[in-house]
Enzyme design. Structure first.
Site, PDB file in Angstrom:
ATOM      1  N   GLU A  24       0.832  -1.192   0.000  1.00  0.00           N
ATOM      2  CA  GLU A  24       0.000   0.000   0.000  1.00  0.00           C
ATOM      3  C   GLU A  24       0.872   1.249   0.000  1.00  0.00           C
ATOM      4  O   GLU A  24       1.881   1.310   0.697  1.00  0.00           O
ATOM      5  CB  GLU A  24      -0.898   0.027   1.242  1.00  0.00           C
ATOM      6  CG  GLU A  24      -1.769   1.284   1.337  1.00  0.00           C
ATOM      7  CD  GLU A  24      -2.640   1.293   2.572  1.00  0.00           C
ATOM      8  OE1 GLU A  24      -3.654   0.571   2.554  1.00  0.00           O
ATOM      9  OE2 GLU A  24      -2.302   1.984   3.550  1.00  0.00           O
ATOM     10  N   GLN A  28      -7.666  -5.346   8.237  1.00  0.00           N
ATOM     11  CA  GLN A  28      -6.929  -4.331   8.970  1.00  0.00           C
ATOM     12  C   GLN A  28      -5.704  -5.016   9.574  1.00  0.00           C
ATOM     13  O   GLN A  28      -5.636  -6.246   9.688  1.00  0.00           O
ATOM     14  CB  GLN A  28      -7.829  -3.742  10.061  1.00  0.00           C
ATOM     15  CG  GLN A  28      -7.228  -2.657  10.909  1.00  0.00           C
ATOM     16  CD  GLN A  28      -6.767  -1.468  10.091  1.00  0.00           C
ATOM     17  OE1 GLN A  28      -5.605  -1.431   9.723  1.00  0.00           O
ATOM     18  NE2 GLN A  28      -7.647  -0.516   9.820  1.00  0.00           N
TER      19      GLN A  28
END
Length: 290
Positions: free
Chosen positions: A17, A175
């Site tokens: 990311e 997450q």
């Protein structure tokens, strides 16, 4: 390429990311980060849309940069603070730039935020429905192995997750978590509840004590005693903490792969050296499947 097709093979897939800059004069720095991480040949790279209360920034520009470096981009899209017209405009921009993959997120609630009128979204599943209507996108969703902070309990959280997936989510990314047993329990619950889309395990290397505080605040995740001892021992030594954090994250990934979790997403905070260190630590493991 659609990420659902990449994940369908269930080979070891490492993705990263990155986040776009807040100001245009920083965009070349971010493009340089993209180029460096692209050299590691990740399965895909996700591009964040904006932190709590912020807009899309230069997300489409950075997603195009990812694509131009031969890597499949995954564009985040948050909807909480945007009108439905604004969201439609961003989706159209993604489509015009050949972006096929969108991670549909409600977004974090800014401090003092009051849910607005019907022109805004309240839940991620509503955004999923909109994306499905506006194009042939591969849609990702987020999930919380340790329960979403706003959910009453795990049962409530899983029921909401199942509904979101049934609306058209093609894969889920977790997450961050720091105890793999937490993930394994979550994976089993998802299977029992019929959440059968590919599950991507989200790993964040904690390389300084400031990151620890931010991680707890954002996700409510728990740190196992093993990790806290590492932080206590090396937290005051930046170089040692960075090395220990990379090793801990790498060991997490090795354990995940050994237990059949081949899809890993790494939150690298735009740090190519961290990404490279982890990939170096996994090189022979990844090459084993060649």
């Amino acid at each position: 390429m659609k990420i659902s097709e990449i994940l369908k093979k269930n080979k070891i897939t490492i993705s990263f990311e990155i986040f776009p800059p807040k100001a245009w004069d920083k965009i070349e720095n971010t493009r340089a980060v993209v180029k460096e991480i692209a050299k590691l040949n990740p399965g895909f790279m996700s591009v964040t849309y904006g932190a709590a209360g912020t807009g899309s920034g230069f997300a489409a520009d950075i997603a195009k940069e990812v694509k131009s470096n031969g890597i499949t981009p995954l564009s985040h899209l948050t909807c909480l603070t945007s009108t439905k017209d604004m969201v439609n405009s961003v989706i159209d921009e993604f489509k015009a730039n050949g972006i096929e993959n969108i991670l549909a997120l409600r977004g974090d609630i800014p401090e003092g935020f009051v849910f607005p009128d019907a022109q805004h979204y309240h839940h991620a599943y509503e955004l999923v429905n909109t994306i499905k209507q506006r194009g042939d996108f591969c849609i990702g969703g987020a999930c919380y192995p340790e329960v979403h902070p706003e959910s009453a309990n795990m049962v409530d959280d899983i029921n909401h997750l199942k509904y979101k997936v049934d609306c058209g989510v093609d894969f889920l990314t977790t997450q961050m978590f720091f105890d793999n047993d937490v993930f394994y329990r979550f994976r089993e619950i998802c299977a029992i509840k019929g959440i059968n889309v590919p599950l991507v395990a989200g790993i964040m290397p904690i390389t300084n004590t400031t990151s620890i505080i931010k991680s707890v605040k954002l996700s409510g995740c728990r740190f196992p005693e093993k990790f806290m001892k590492i932080a206590d021992r090396f937290g005051e030594n930046p170089a040692a903490m960075k090395q220990a954090g990379v090793i801990y994250a790498t060991e997490q990934i090795v354990d995940l792969i050994a237990n059949g979790q081949n899809r890993i997403h790494i939150y690298t905070m735009n740090k190519p050296d961290i990404a490279a260190a982890i990939m170096n630590g996994l090189s022979d493991i990844i090459n084993e499947q060649s």
